[in-house]
Structure formats: C-alpha cells, structure tokens
Design a protein around this motif. Structure first.
Motif, PDB file in Angstrom:
ATOM      1  N   ALA A   1     -70.911 -61.467 -42.753  1.00 45.76           N
ATOM      2  CA  ALA A   1     -71.021 -62.139 -44.183  1.00 45.76           C
ATOM      3  C   ALA A   1     -71.104 -63.659 -43.720  1.00 45.76           C
ATOM      4  O   ALA A   1     -70.120 -64.177 -43.086  1.00 45.76           O
ATOM      5  N   ILE A   2     -72.067 -64.257 -44.565  1.00 45.64           N
ATOM      6  CA  ILE A   2     -72.386 -65.722 -44.066  1.00 45.64           C
ATOM      7  C   ILE A   2     -72.184 -66.320 -45.320  1.00 45.64           C
ATOM      8  O   ILE A   2     -72.569 -66.274 -46.497  1.00 45.64           O
ATOM      9  N   THR A   3     -71.173 -67.241 -45.410  1.00 50.82           N
ATOM     10  CA  THR A   3     -70.649 -67.904 -46.715  1.00 50.82           C
ATOM     11  C   THR A   3     -70.791 -67.122 -48.065  1.00 50.82           C
ATOM     12  O   THR A   3     -71.184 -67.468 -49.111  1.00 50.82           O
TER      13      THR A   3
ATOM     14  N   VAL B   1     -73.428 -58.386 -45.647  1.00 49.01           N
ATOM     15  CA  VAL B   1     -72.755 -58.418 -46.996  1.00 49.01           C
ATOM     16  C   VAL B   1     -73.105 -59.630 -47.569  1.00 49.01           C
ATOM     17  O   VAL B   1     -72.638 -60.754 -47.177  1.00 49.01           O
ATOM     18  N   GLY B   2     -73.735 -59.694 -48.874  1.00 47.37           N
ATOM     19  CA  GLY B   2     -74.051 -60.895 -49.780  1.00 47.37           C
ATOM     20  C   GLY B   2     -75.229 -61.487 -49.071  1.00 47.37           C
ATOM     21  O   GLY B   2     -74.960 -62.852 -48.696  1.00 47.37           O
ATOM     22  N   CYS B   3     -76.196 -60.819 -48.841  1.00 45.49           N
ATOM     23  CA  CYS B   3     -77.221 -61.418 -47.926  1.00 45.49           C
ATOM     24  C   CYS B   3     -78.309 -62.518 -48.700  1.00 45.49           C
ATOM     25  O   CYS B   3     -78.729 -63.302 -48.015  1.00 45.49           O
TER      26      CYS B   3
ATOM     27  N   LEU C   1     -77.140 -56.133 -48.264  1.00 47.93           N
ATOM     28  CA  LEU C   1     -76.512 -55.794 -49.424  1.00 47.93           C
ATOM     29  C   LEU C   1     -76.099 -56.810 -50.503  1.00 47.93           C
ATOM     30  O   LEU C   1     -75.826 -57.997 -49.834  1.00 47.93           O
ATOM     31  N   ASP C   2     -76.445 -57.119 -51.534  1.00 45.98           N
ATOM     32  CA  ASP C   2     -76.087 -58.168 -52.441  1.00 45.98           C
ATOM     33  C   ASP C   2     -76.102 -57.590 -54.070  1.00 45.98           C
ATOM     34  O   ASP C   2     -76.630 -56.609 -54.297  1.00 45.98           O
ATOM     35  N   ILE C   3     -75.173 -58.421 -54.771  1.00 41.81           N
ATOM     36  CA  ILE C   3     -74.748 -57.782 -55.929  1.00 41.81           C
ATOM     37  C   ILE C   3     -75.858 -58.478 -57.111  1.00 41.81           C
ATOM     38  O   ILE C   3     -75.914 -57.694 -58.147  1.00 41.81           O
TER      39      ILE C   3
ATOM     40  N   PHE D   1     -84.466 -76.706 -43.030  1.00 44.27           N
ATOM     41  CA  PHE D   1     -83.461 -77.707 -43.001  1.00 44.27           C
ATOM     42  C   PHE D   1     -82.030 -76.910 -42.602  1.00 44.27           C
ATOM     43  O   PHE D   1     -81.242 -77.471 -41.642  1.00 44.27           O
ATOM     44  N   ARG D   2     -81.801 -76.149 -43.478  1.00 48.39           N
ATOM     45  CA  ARG D   2     -80.312 -75.431 -43.070  1.00 48.39           C
ATOM     46  C   ARG D   2     -80.537 -74.839 -41.906  1.00 48.39           C
ATOM     47  O   ARG D   2     -79.455 -74.666 -40.985  1.00 48.39           O
ATOM     48  N   ARG D   3     -81.461 -74.138 -41.554  1.00 45.19           N
ATOM     49  CA  ARG D   3     -81.638 -73.288 -40.133  1.00 45.19           C
ATOM     50  C   ARG D   3     -81.520 -74.351 -39.110  1.00 45.19           C
ATOM     51  O   ARG D   3     -81.284 -73.817 -37.888  1.00 45.19           O
TER      52      ARG D   3
END
Ligand SMILES: C[S@@+](CC[C@H](N)C(=O)[O-])C[C@H]1O[C@@H](n2cnc3c(N)ncnc32)[C@H](O)[C@@H]1O
Length: 179
Positions: free
Chosen positions: A105-107, A34-36, A58-60, A9-11
């Motif tokens: 970086a997405i959102t 960044v922040g996948c 990469l994600d934390i 739905f988002r896509r």
C-alpha cells in the motif's frame, strides 16, 4: 496532488525500482496492491512479478480503476497480462484467507477510517510468512511518521520485519507469523 501522483516527476523522487526492492517484491509472487489509484507503480510491479506472478490492483474509486485500465490499453503496456483490477473496499477484502505472498500500500493507509480493521484484513489475506509493505511519502498531506506506521501494524498483530528509507520517503515491511 492528483496529477503529481502518477507523474514521471514523482517516479524520479520515488523510484519504482527502489520501492519494489524495499517492499520485497520478487518474480513469481502473487501480490495485492491496496489503494492502487491510477497505478503509478502497478505496471512496474507487474513486470517484476512476471508471467508466473499476479497483481490484484484494488481501489474503492471506479474512476481510478478506469485510469489504470486506460493506461494498460496503451501500446507500451499491451504485453502486461497479469494485472487484475478489483473494485473493492479495503475494510472487507474480497479474497479468501491466505491468498497472497505480499500486499503493498503506497500512501493509502492514512486515508482509511478504520486502519486497524484494514490491517487485520490484510493480515487475513496474507499467507503465513507473507509480507505487508507500507510505503509513505512526505508530499502526501496525510503523511505519517515511521513510528505511527509501525505502531498501527503491530497493533493489528503484524510482525515488524524491516524499515528502509529516510524521513520523507520510507517503506515499513511487516510479516505474518509462519506456520
Ligand atoms: C493517495 S491515493 C494513492 C494511490 C496510489 N497508491 C499511489 O501511490 O499513487 C490513495 C488511494 O487509496 C484509495 N482508497 C482510499 N480508501 C480506500 C479503501 N477503503 N479501500 C480501497 N481503496 C481506498 C483511494 O481511492 C486512492 O486511489
């Protein structure tokens, strides 16, 4: 938000092709996400950069990377071999200077406490003339106006290149100085 973030739905609302095009992602590029998160767009990017390119995701949060790992083990994604999962904090990116053609970086940026430090880190790991593409999307509770995103990038020493999209879904592209 969790389930929505990695949904078809988002896509539909936020087309991967459009996002890739607006971000300037091309075949053969060495790319850092960044922040996948769980990788709502990572497999699409991996297929675009192809076998000559690479995606460092990469994600934390280890839990997010586990979800992406599980996604990559599905039969439909077994052909993808150019994604490297990295647990890390964007405040201290575990990469050498001048490592990437493009960072996206997405959102993510608005979730980060020290945005200036992170944007400077991104600038450090980009090659001269490299691209940072920041995409924001209105259902995100942290959604910033384009003017905020532009200001943050410029304050970190990045050069504004292109802004595409509308009020509720946009990508701002910055460049680093060419040598
Ligand atoms: C709203 S989610 C977006 C995930 C993905 N980009 C997407 O659009 O589906 C934000 C992501 O940024 C990650 N994040 C937040 N702060 C971070 C930091 N300091 N370093 C790396 N990742 C971070 C979170 O763990 C989360 O996965």
């Amino acid at each position: 938000m969790g389930r929505f973030l990695d949904s078809d739905f988002r896509r539909k609302l936020q087309s991967p092709d459009k996002l890739i095009d607006r971000s300037g992602i091309k075949e053969g590029m060495h790319v850092l996400e960044v922040g996948c998160g769980s990788g709502a767009f990572t497999t699409f990017v991996a297929r675009t950069v192809g076998i000559k390119g690479e995606v460092y995701a990469l994600d934390i949060q280890p839990g997010m990377l586990m979800q992406l790992k599980e996604k990559l083990s599905r039969p439909e994604n077994r052909d993808i071999r150019n994604i490297k999962l990295i647990k890390g904090d964007a405040h201290n990116l575990p990469f050498d200077d001048n490592s990437f053609d493009l960072v996206y970086a997405i959102t993510v940026i608005q979730e980060i406490p020290d945005k200036n430090k992170v944007l400077k880190e991104i600038k450090r790991v980009l090659k001269p003339g490299g691209i940072l593409a920041v995409t924001e999307f209105l259902p995100d509770p942290d959604y910033p106006l384009k003017s905020t995103t532009i200001r943050l990038g410029e304050e970190a020493g990045l050069i504004l290149d292109k802004v595409e999209g509308n009020l509720w879904h946009y990508t701002v592209r910055f460049k680093t100085k060419k040598k």
